[in-house]
Design an enzyme around this catalytic site. Structure first.
Site, mmCIF file in Angstrom:
data_model
loop_
_atom_site.group_PDB
_atom_site.id
_atom_site.type_symbol
_atom_site.label_atom_id
_atom_site.label_comp_id
_atom_site.label_asym_id
_atom_site.label_seq_id
_atom_site.Cartn_x
_atom_site.Cartn_y
_atom_site.Cartn_z
ATOM 1 N N GLY A 123 0.837 -1.214 0.000
ATOM 2 C CA GLY A 123 0.000 0.000 0.000
ATOM 3 C C GLY A 123 0.863 1.253 0.000
ATOM 4 N N CYS B 261 -3.365 10.943 10.658
ATOM 5 C CA CYS B 261 -2.396 11.899 10.114
ATOM 6 C C CYS B 261 -2.697 13.337 10.523
ATOM 7 C CB CYS B 261 -2.329 11.789 8.594
ATOM 8 S SG CYS B 261 -3.912 11.582 7.804
ATOM 9 N N HIS C 210 -1.309 17.572 4.220
ATOM 10 C CA HIS C 210 -2.509 18.185 4.803
ATOM 11 C C HIS C 210 -2.162 19.558 5.373
ATOM 12 C CE1 HIS C 210 -4.517 14.454 4.242
ATOM 13 N NE2 HIS C 210 -4.476 13.954 5.458
HETATM 14 C C1 2RA Z 1 -7.644 10.918 5.323
HETATM 15 N N1 2RA Z 1 -6.798 11.070 7.591
HETATM 16 O O1 2RA Z 1 -6.966 11.925 5.090
HETATM 17 C C2 2RA Z 1 -7.585 10.249 6.681
HETATM 18 C C3 2RA Z 1 -7.029 8.867 6.604
HETATM 19 N N2 2RA Z 1 -5.701 8.830 6.119
HETATM 20 O O2 2RA Z 1 -8.382 10.365 4.490
#
Ligand code: 2RA
Length: 331
Positions: A12, A129, A236
Site C-alpha cells: 500500500g 495523520c 494536509h
Molecule cells: C484521510 N486522515 O486523510 C484520513 C485517513 N488517512 O483520508
C-alpha cells in the site's frame, strides 16, 4: 543490536513509505518480512537494493522470530492480526484506527507523549495523520500556557484516501466522474472525510477530537473540528484556533513553537513566507506559520500547520515509535 521487522500492508501507499523511511533512517534491521493480502502475495519489492517477495499475511507468519510488526493494512486486517502477533510476542505499531481509543493502548507521537509508549501491552497505535501534525504545535503551547479550547479546520490532500483519492483527482482534472468520492474533487472541496455519524460530525472529525484529547492527556479539553478534502495531491494543511489558559506576548508564542522538536516555523508575511503542501511534501517536519493573535477572543491565537500526511502523518511517525521502543530499551 539488529531487529527482525515485519511490514503488514507492504504494497500500500503507507507500506511502501515504511520501506523508504526505514532505509533513509538506516533502521537496524536483521531480517525483513513483507506481508499483504493474498491478492498481492508474490509481488517483488526492493529494500536497500535487495529484492523481497511479498507473502500472504496469515496467523502462522508470526511464529517466525519477529521483533516488531508495522501495520498499515486497514482496520479490519489490524483487528484480525495485531492481537495474534501480540500474543506471539511481537510488538505491533498499528497505523489503522482500530485500537487508537482503547484506554490501555498507547496512542503516540514521539515528540509529544513519548512516555506513553512505556505502558504498551504489545500494541501501540499510530494516530490519524491530521491529528499527528496538529499535536506538535498544540503541545508546544500547552506546556507553557495551558490550552482551554481548540478549533480545527482542515484542508486535507487526496493522498489521505490512498490511490483512490489520487485517482479521483486525476479523473476530475480530465473531466471524468469520480470513482471513489461522492462528488468530483477537482476544482471542488468536500466537507466529508470518512463517514457521517449520528451527531452530524464525520468520523475524521471525531478522530481528531478524541485523539487530540488522549495524546495531550486533556480529556475535558473543549475542541471541535471541520475536516475538508481539497484538490491537493499530498500534504494536509490545518488552520488551528487555540484559546490558551494564560496571557502571552506573541514573542513567547513564536519562541515556544520555534523551540519545539519536529516543528519548523515558516512565517514572514513580508516575503510571502508561510507553510504550503508543495514545500512540506517529502519532509518529516511539521511546518507552522500565519502565527497571529486572535483579537476576537482573550488569550487566543491562530496558526496554520502543514505536513506530509504519508510521511510524518503515517510512515515516519510509526518508524519513530519503533525507534523509541529501542531507545527506551522496551524491545
Ligand atoms: C484521510 N486522515 O486523510 C484520513 C485517513 N488517512 O483520508
Amino acid at each position: 543490536k539488529k531487529y527482525n521487522i515485519a511490514v503488514a500492508g507492504a504494497t500500500g501507499m503507507v507500506g511502501r513509505k515504511f520501506l523508504e523511511v526505514l532505509a533513509e533512517r538506516d533502521f537496524p534491521i536483521e531480517n525483513l518480512y513483507l506481508f499483504a493480502s493474498k491478492r498481492s502475495a508474490g509481488k517483488k519489492m526492493e529494500y536497500k537494493g535487495k529484492s523481497y517477495t511479498v507473502e500472504e499475511l496469515t496467523d502462522e507468519v508470526f511464529d517466525r522470530d519477529i521483533d516488531i510488526a508495522l501495520f498499515s493494512a486497514g482496520g479490519a486486517t489490524s483487528e484480525r492480526f495485531s492481537p495474534v502477533a501480540r500474543d506471539k510476542g511481537v510488538i505491533v505499531v498499528d497505523n489503522s484506527s482500530a485500537f487508537r481509543m482503547y484506554p490501555e493502548i498507547p496512542l503516540v507521537v514521539p515528540e509529544v507523549n513519548p512516555e506513553d509508549v512505556e505502558k504498551h501491552n504489545g500494541i501501540i497505535a499510530n494516530p490519524n495523520c491530521s491529528t499527528i501534525q496538529s499535536v506538535l504545535p498544540l503541545k508546544a503551547l500547552a506546556e507553557k500556557f495551558g490550552i482551554k479550547r481548540v478549533v480545527y479546520s482542515t484542508y486535507q490532500a487526496v493522498s489521505g484516501s490512498g490511490v483512490d483519492g489520487i485517482e479521483d483527482l486525476k479523473r476530475g482534472l480530465e473531466g471524468k466522474e469520480p470513482k471513489n468520492y461522492p462528488h468530483p474533487i477537482a476544482n471542488n472541496c468536500l466537507p466529508h472525510i470518512d463517514v457521517f455519524l449520528e451527531d452530524g460530525y464525520t468520523k475524521e472529525e471525531r478522530k481528531m477530537i478524541d485523539e487530540t484529547r488522549k495524546i495531550l492527556g486533556t480529556p475535558d479539553m473543549a475542541i471541535t473540528a471541520t475536516c475538508v478534502r481539497v484538490p491537493v495531491e499530498n500534504s494536509h494543511s490545518i488552520s488551528i484556533n487555540i484559546e490558551l489558559e494564560k496571557s502571552f506576548e506573541m514573542t513567547e508564542i513564536f519562541e515556544a513553537l520555534t523551540g519545539f522538536d519536529g516543528i519548523i516555523v515558516e512565517d514572514d508575511t513580508s516575503k510571502n513566507v508561510y507553510p504550503m503542501p508543495i514545500h512540506a511534501t517529502g519532509k518529516d517536519e511539521v511546518f507552522v506559520g500565519r502565527i497571529r493573535r486572535d483579537f476576537s477572543r482573550e488569550n487566543s491565537v491562530n496558526i496554520w500547520c502543514v505536513a506530509d500526511n504519508i510521511r510524518k502523518g503515517a510512515a515516519t511517525n510509526t518508524v519513530q515509535i519503533a525507534e523509541l521502543l529501542i531507545k527506551k530499551g522496551l524491545i
